[in-house]
Design a protein around this motif. Sequence first.
Motif, PDB file in Angstrom:
ATOM      1  N   SER A 147       0.845  -1.188   0.000  1.00 17.86           N
ATOM      2  CA  SER A 147       0.000   0.000   0.000  1.00 17.86           C
ATOM      3  C   SER A 147       0.888   1.248   0.000  1.00 17.86           C
ATOM      4  O   SER A 147       2.077   1.190   0.301  1.00 17.86           O
ATOM      5  N   SER A 148       0.276   2.352  -0.333  1.00 22.56           N
ATOM      6  CA  SER A 148       0.976   3.626  -0.465  1.00 22.56           C
ATOM      7  C   SER A 148       1.546   4.057   0.887  1.00 22.56           C
ATOM      8  O   SER A 148       0.947   3.796   1.937  1.00 22.56           O
ATOM      9  N   TYR A 149       2.692   4.726   0.886  1.00 22.81           N
ATOM     10  CA  TYR A 149       3.302   5.147   2.139  1.00 22.81           C
ATOM     11  C   TYR A 149       4.246   6.323   1.932  1.00 22.81           C
ATOM     12  O   TYR A 149       4.654   6.613   0.809  1.00 22.81           O
ATOM     13  N   ALA A 150       4.571   6.960   3.041  1.00 25.14           N
ATOM     14  CA  ALA A 150       5.673   7.913   3.064  1.00 25.14           C
ATOM     15  C   ALA A 150       6.438   7.661   4.356  1.00 25.14           C
ATOM     16  O   ALA A 150       5.840   7.380   5.388  1.00 25.14           O
ATOM     17  N   ALA A 151       7.769   7.729   4.277  1.00 23.74           N
ATOM     18  CA  ALA A 151       8.572   7.407   5.454  1.00 23.74           C
ATOM     19  C   ALA A 151       9.775   8.327   5.522  1.00 23.74           C
ATOM     20  O   ALA A 151      10.311   8.755   4.497  1.00 23.74           O
ATOM     21  N   VAL A 152      10.162   8.663   6.738  1.00 27.48           N
ATOM     22  CA  VAL A 152      11.437   9.335   6.938  1.00 27.48           C
ATOM     23  C   VAL A 152      12.230   8.431   7.867  1.00 27.48           C
ATOM     24  O   VAL A 152      11.700   7.897   8.834  1.00 27.48           O
ATOM     25  N   LEU A 153      13.494   8.212   7.518  1.00 26.60           N
ATOM     26  CA  LEU A 153      14.195   7.133   8.179  1.00 26.60           C
ATOM     27  C   LEU A 153      15.699   7.370   8.220  1.00 26.60           C
ATOM     28  O   LEU A 153      16.228   8.182   7.464  1.00 26.60           O
ATOM     29  N   VAL A 154      16.343   6.687   9.160  1.00 29.17           N
ATOM     30  CA  VAL A 154      17.805   6.666   9.150  1.00 29.17           C
ATOM     31  C   VAL A 154      18.242   5.326   8.580  1.00 29.17           C
ATOM     32  O   VAL A 154      17.516   4.334   8.668  1.00 29.17           O
ATOM     33  N   THR A 155      19.416   5.326   7.937  1.00 27.14           N
ATOM     34  CA  THR A 155      19.908   4.096   7.328  1.00 27.14           C
ATOM     35  C   THR A 155      21.248   3.730   7.938  1.00 27.14           C
ATOM     36  O   THR A 155      21.893   4.545   8.608  1.00 27.14           O
ATOM     37  N   GLY A 156      21.668   2.495   7.629  1.00 26.62           N
ATOM     38  CA  GLY A 156      22.927   2.024   8.170  1.00 26.62           C
ATOM     39  C   GLY A 156      24.140   2.709   7.559  1.00 26.62           C
ATOM     40  O   GLY A 156      25.188   2.800   8.200  1.00 26.62           O
ATOM     41  N   GLY A 157      24.011   3.221   6.348  1.00 25.64           N
ATOM     42  CA  GLY A 157      25.190   3.794   5.709  1.00 25.64           C
ATOM     43  C   GLY A 157      24.897   4.907   4.730  1.00 25.64           C
ATOM     44  O   GLY A 157      25.797   5.394   4.049  1.00 25.64           O
ATOM     45  N   HIS A 158      23.639   5.304   4.608  1.00 23.55           N
ATOM     46  CA  HIS A 158      23.311   6.331   3.626  1.00 23.55           C
ATOM     47  C   HIS A 158      22.596   7.521   4.251  1.00 23.55           C
ATOM     48  O   HIS A 158      21.848   8.234   3.594  1.00 23.55           O
ATOM     49  N   GLY A 159      22.785   7.730   5.536  1.00 24.82           N
ATOM     50  CA  GLY A 159      22.243   8.906   6.207  1.00 24.82           C
ATOM     51  C   GLY A 159      20.732   8.876   6.332  1.00 24.82           C
ATOM     52  O   GLY A 159      20.097   7.816   6.259  1.00 24.82           O
ATOM     53  N   VAL A 160      20.158  10.063   6.499  1.00 24.57           N
ATOM     54  CA  VAL A 160      18.705  10.184   6.623  1.00 24.57           C
ATOM     55  C   VAL A 160      18.103  10.222   5.222  1.00 24.57           C
ATOM     56  O   VAL A 160      18.656  10.843   4.311  1.00 24.57           O
ATOM     57  N   ARG A 161      17.003   9.525   5.031  1.00 20.94           N
ATOM     58  CA  ARG A 161      16.324   9.534   3.729  1.00 20.94           C
ATOM     59  C   ARG A 161      14.842   9.787   3.935  1.00 20.94           C
ATOM     60  O   ARG A 161      14.284   9.477   4.992  1.00 20.94           O
ATOM     61  N   MET A 162      14.230  10.331   2.908  1.00 23.89           N
ATOM     62  CA  MET A 162      12.779  10.348   2.859  1.00 23.89           C
ATOM     63  C   MET A 162      12.393   9.469   1.679  1.00 23.89           C
ATOM     64  O   MET A 162      12.827   9.713   0.554  1.00 23.89           O
ATOM     65  N   GLN A 163      11.600   8.441   1.944  1.00 24.79           N
ATOM     66  CA  GLN A 163      11.217   7.539   0.861  1.00 24.79           C
ATOM     67  C   GLN A 163       9.700   7.423   0.825  1.00 24.79           C
ATOM     68  O   GLN A 163       9.045   7.499   1.871  1.00 24.79           O
ATOM     69  N   TYR A 164       9.142   7.254  -0.371  1.00 23.87           N
ATOM     70  CA  TYR A 164       7.700   7.070  -0.461  1.00 23.87           C
ATOM     71  C   TYR A 164       7.348   6.260  -1.691  1.00 23.87           C
ATOM     72  O   TYR A 164       8.054   6.280  -2.701  1.00 23.87           O
TER      73      TYR A 164
END
Lengths: 243, 249, 537
Positions: free
Chosen positions: C148-165
């Motif tokens: 289903s559709s989503y939006a997320a803001v997240l920290v990653t193990g090696g690529h910094g903070v991302r916003m993904q949707y």
Amino acid sequence: MRSALHAEWTKLRTSPGTLGLALAVIVSTVGSSAAVAAATGCAPGGCGQDLTRLSLTGVQVGQAVVAVLAVLVIGDEYSTGMVRVTLTALPRRTTVLAAKAVVVAGVVAVTAVPAVLGSLTVGWFILPGHEVVPRAAVGSVLYLVLIGLLGLGTATAARNPAAASGIVLGLLYVFPIIAQVVTDPGWRRHLQQAGPMSAGLAVQATGDVDAVPIGPWQGLGVLTLWALAALLTGGLLLARHDA
Amino acid sequence: MITVHGLRKRFRGTVALDGMTFAVRPGQVTGFVGPNGAGKSTTMRVILGLDRADAGDALIDGHPYRGLRDPLRHVGSLLDAAALQPGRTARNHLLWLAHSQGLTARRVDEVLDQAGLRAVARRRAGGFSLGMRQRLGIAAALLGDPPALLLDEPFNGMDPEGIVWMRRLLRALAAEGRAVLVSSHLMSELQETADHVVVVGRGKVIADAPVAHLLATAPGARRATLEDVYLALTRDEVEFRAVDPARAR
Amino acid sequence: MNAFGQVLRAEFTKFRTVRGWVVAAVAAAGATILLGLLPGMQGSCGRNGPGSECAPTLGPGGEVVVDSFAFAHRPLTGDGSITVRVTSLTSRLLDPGPDGPPPDDGSPHEASAREAATPGASPRGSRPAVVPWSKAGLILKAGTAQSSSYAAVLVTGGHGVRMQYDYTHDRAGTPGTVSTDSPRWLRLTRTGDTVAGAESPDGTTWTTVGSVRLAGLPPTVEAGLFTTSPQHAERVGGSLGAGTTGGPTEATGTFDHLLVRDEARSAGAPGQVARPAWEGENVGMPGPAPQVPGGDLERAGGVFTVTGSGDIAPAVAGAAGIGVSLARTLAGTFVMLLVVTVVSTGFITAEYRCGLIRTTLTASPRRGRLLAAKAVVVGAVAFVTGLVAAAVAVVLGQRVLRGNGVYVHPATTPTELRVIVGTAALLAVAAVLALGLGTLLRRGVTAVATAVAVIVLPYLLAMTVLPDGAARWLLRVSPAAAFALQQTATQYPQVANLYTPANGYFPLAPWAGFGVLAGWAALALGTAAVLLRRRSA
């Protein structure tokens, strides 16, 4: 047999392509080994890879040239018709093939030694500090010799140098390619154990020997069987067929 | 002496040899003639162990060719002058042949001289004209100083000087007591050179007689040539015959 | 018939009357088809009873997606925001099961979900590792259903903070990893259809990472914390016989300072006191769900962790992904390439060998025209044989793969057509290149060896031997670049995978790769035409 050997050696020595091909074996082997070693940028001794094997990657390129050299030894005689002159001078056909096999093995071995040593040296300079395993070096030379014999046998059986070089290269590379796309891990392992190239090159493995699908000397044994089968088929056809 | 007895061979349904029997005697030049497809080349290849006959045998002094040790010392042969690797020099071509018979490089230079190839010995054989390749083939045949020689169409591609040289060479070889078998389509040449003729057609021997005898017993004219005799003998044996241009009109 | 037609006809007759060439062409086509059917010998999709079907779901954009993660969530109606602080994100490699490394084929459940079945418990060994694309953060999702559709803001193990949707979209925020010394504050704010993601080092100064419109978002969404960690894959040995190794990974995110602002509730009925209940759930992965003490994370107020495995991303084929791409059914192409190369070279060198070239040139003295006719003949023969073989291999091959439980990434009909026609075109142009080389070199063996070395060897080496960098370089400059025509899979930078040629990822765009081969062929044929005119036969 002695005169047959002498004749085959003279023939190979005076064939204009031989020296060029032998040099091509060395250059392509050392060159691609160096390129691969340079492309693998990892900390000395600390990239978890089998560095001896890595610096011998060029063997997999050089073997193609070795195969062509071996195919030419008899293939060129078929395409010019000179094979009839040869068989008139030396009617014992198995002797002829045996003499050719000895000469091919000798020439390939003499070519392979600098190629393999060169690769290891270059690899050692680019990725210093790793231990060089003698088995991998000796095995690689033997590997190339066996590839040469495989090429000779195939060319004797195929009686057409173009077809023969196609068959040998196909035989060498078809197993790794199929092994890569086969989904079943069991089958993949079997393919790697059966293929002349993937099995034969197991002799280069120095790190985790268990990770390789077949033991180093067993793998070389598989390749020996391939070479023997090719020589045997070639020998039988040579003895049976009208020239 | 080369003896051929009862050779039979089939290639996929066509009969190539059908009981071929004759002998090549020492001290003579034996002509070997017959229409295209009569089995001349196949016979020579069987004698040289290149092809296997289905039946019969071809012996050199009582031995099959494949059993000979250093066979070029027993039989010298020239089958196809074009059959050499073009990149190798004439001398090196002879050199590997010499080594195969345990002969030395000195012998190579001797036959190069004998064939008149000394000047071009170090040139690539690929650049040779057909006539020069024939000379190289002859040199290879003479390499082992053999008591018997088998030459397939040696006059092919030779210039007039070469033809004269070849004719003299064949006579000289026979005079030295060697057995010489020469296949050719040039009846005029054979009439001058050969002592004996074996005429073959459809895989068998049609006539096996001295040239003088054939000419003497020829029907019709006193001035009969070997060509006339040959045409009369092979009238029914020719497989392919063009329409006579004179009659076609 | 015009003059060129006559030469063409003569050359075609010459080709088809050599039995060896015809047999070779047919045999090569057969081998290609066979090798296309062979790889699909075993997979697990649909083979272990009901529920084992591999049916990766389609995301909002219509692409195949992976959607599995550990999720602690509560409903959020209307506008609102959710804020949290992430203090750590650690990952571990789970040792693959006793049956060796997981096959890089189509068994997604085996590859990710099954291994994730026991996160935390770890009956098998596991070791800490940095998984660059492990993710922990906040998500607003249309529902807990997969894809289903989503939006997320997240920290990653090696690529910094991302916003993904919506699976395929990715925007970068501040780089760097999180730790207790440098935590990251994350916030998602919904305003109508718009979701904004923001980050902050201290909870007071906020930077917007991205703001997106999600048209498909229902009035009530599920909002909460998630953690997930993708399949890990690496190339071992860099050489033959070793291949790839990898397995599932698992990440644990540590969160605190959770705060949900619910505009509807604060503005709405005053009688409604109770907050909606929090729930812990594993989306698309079995195993123990995240613990929600007392059903209310907000009241708990303290520190809590979420451990998950999987990914929220577009599905990719290959070592770290699931399934295989269409190109795998064409693994046998190189056999045809080999035969086409040998035969096309021989088509001209055989004439030189027996002197037939003189007869040919006497019959057709215009040499350029003769060469063109030969090129058309070998090209057409290669094209037609290749077309038949590729069509059969692609159509039947997919069926066999799917029938045997291997997941094949679906491709659109135009893509499938491009792969089939492209393979045929690749063979045709390679044939012309080989003919050009044959004309240049004239001597059979030399020409065949050179043609094979130039045309076939680069592909074989790139696929089997060379390390990735060298392989990609070779597939850019050598005639083998044209194999890009067989590419059906898209590379996503935000999805960890081995995008190697062997997995069907080529460095060039399909027709660009073809252009490289065409350039080589034009060069060879052009030079050959000039030389053929100048040289004596």
